[in-house]
Design an enzyme around this catalytic site. Structure first.
Site: not given
Length: 330
Positions: A69, A141, A299, A228
């Site tokens: 991706k 989100q 996450s 992230d």
């Protein structure tokens, strides 16, 4: 050999959030069952800008697929060219042959599988009597997290804060109409967090902590989504000291997630992290053990989430006859 091409609208028509939740749960289980090969992601940044393209890839041995991706973002001048500032594209390969089976737009995939991750953590780590949900952020989100979370738990009140008052007003109006829930905007992040049983952070994580330890009441579950990359942060590092910390991937979260900060500051060590979410889903580790502990799900996002979601959508497209077959070679 024919490769199926799926555009954004076609992928969007195939999205079934319940199916995505199930696929991501199974993906987490595969990851912690040793059935996933997942190299570190690669990022290529345009010098002198925040524009970059990230590449994530992985192999799902259980499903028999490999995905790559690409996620492009930060291209501020794109709207003048009629292009979005960020774009996602996914390639699905058959693991046993290396054949490229599908190329699809990844816009919906990234957002939905990330939302599924948050909902899965709420389902397994939030208190059973949790009734007040707090969402920090008011972007796409933040919307997707709400849609996914209310599929696994019932909340009587949703509190939202965002740095932009206009975006906050739009979120409250749109999501109130869509969900029928009691959604209330807050003047500060502190106001929203102090009243919450579950806190979800969905910011860009560039401004430093938006949640502080002293705001949290006992028994709160936190879903940290925004961090992230190295340096990004949404949670005060001291929150981790006495909390039960769960990662999607410990290896990735200590590098790129909110967990990087308490580890770097010596507040916790990697071995202090309680579990990866897949271990809890497999029953190898316990989840919440009492109503007083603070739980954190950090996450970063993993390639396995993309792989299982894309494979599910590819099969659904074949069943419904969607997409355009293309012959790269005969």
């Amino acid at each position: 050999m024919k490769t199926l091409l799926l555009n954004k609208d076609e992928v969007g028509s195939l999205i079934d959030l319940d199916a995505v939740l199930e696929a991501v749960e199974n993906g987490y289980k595969s990851f912690n069952s040793g059935k996933v090969v997942q190299p570190d992601f690669m990022s290529i940044e345009l010098p002198g800008s925040h524009a970059c393209i990230d590449f994530k890839g992985g192999l799902d041995l259980a499903g028999g697929y490999i995905t790559i991706k690409s996620s492009a973002g930060g291209y501020k001048g794109n709207p003048e060219l009629g292009l979005p500032t960020g774009m996602n594209t996914v390639m699905l390969f058959e693991a046993s042959t290396g054949a490229l089976r599908c190329v699809m737009d990844g816009t919906w995939i990234t957002g939905c599988r990330t939302a599924a991750a948050g909902a899965i953590s709420v389902k397994n780590l939030a208190r059973e009597d949790a009734r007040t949900l707090c969402i920090i952020g008011a972007g796409n989100q933040a919307r997707r997290q709400l849609r996914a979370i209310i599929r696994v738990r019932d909340f009587s009140e949703v509190l939202v804060w965002n740095a932009s008052p206009q975006a906050l007003d739009e979120y409250v109006r749109e999501m109130s109409e869509e969900t029928g829930l009691n959604i209330r905007k807050c003047e500060t992040a502190e106001e929203a967090v102090r009243a919450a049983d579950v806190v979800v952070t969905t910011t860009r994580a560039h401004r430093g902590p938006v949640v502080k330890k002293e705001w949290l009441k006992p028994g709160t579950h936190i879903v940290a989504i925004g961090s992230d990359m190295p340096g990004k942060q949404e949670l005060g590092a001291d929150i981790f000291k006495e909390a039960k910390v769960v990662n999607d991937s410990v290896e990735l979260c200590v590098k790129y997630g909110d967990t990087q900060h308490p580890v770097k500051e010596g507040i916790i060590k990697p071995e202090d992290i309680h579990a990866e979410i897949g271990e809890i889903l497999l029953g190898e580790k316990v989840g919440r053990e009492n109503s007083e502990e603070i739980t954190i799900f950090d996450s970063v996002g993993m390639a396995i989430q993309d792989t299982v979601t894309v494979a599910m959508l590819y099969k659904a497209a074949l069943d419904k006859g969607l997409g355009t077959p293309y012959e790269f070679f005969k």
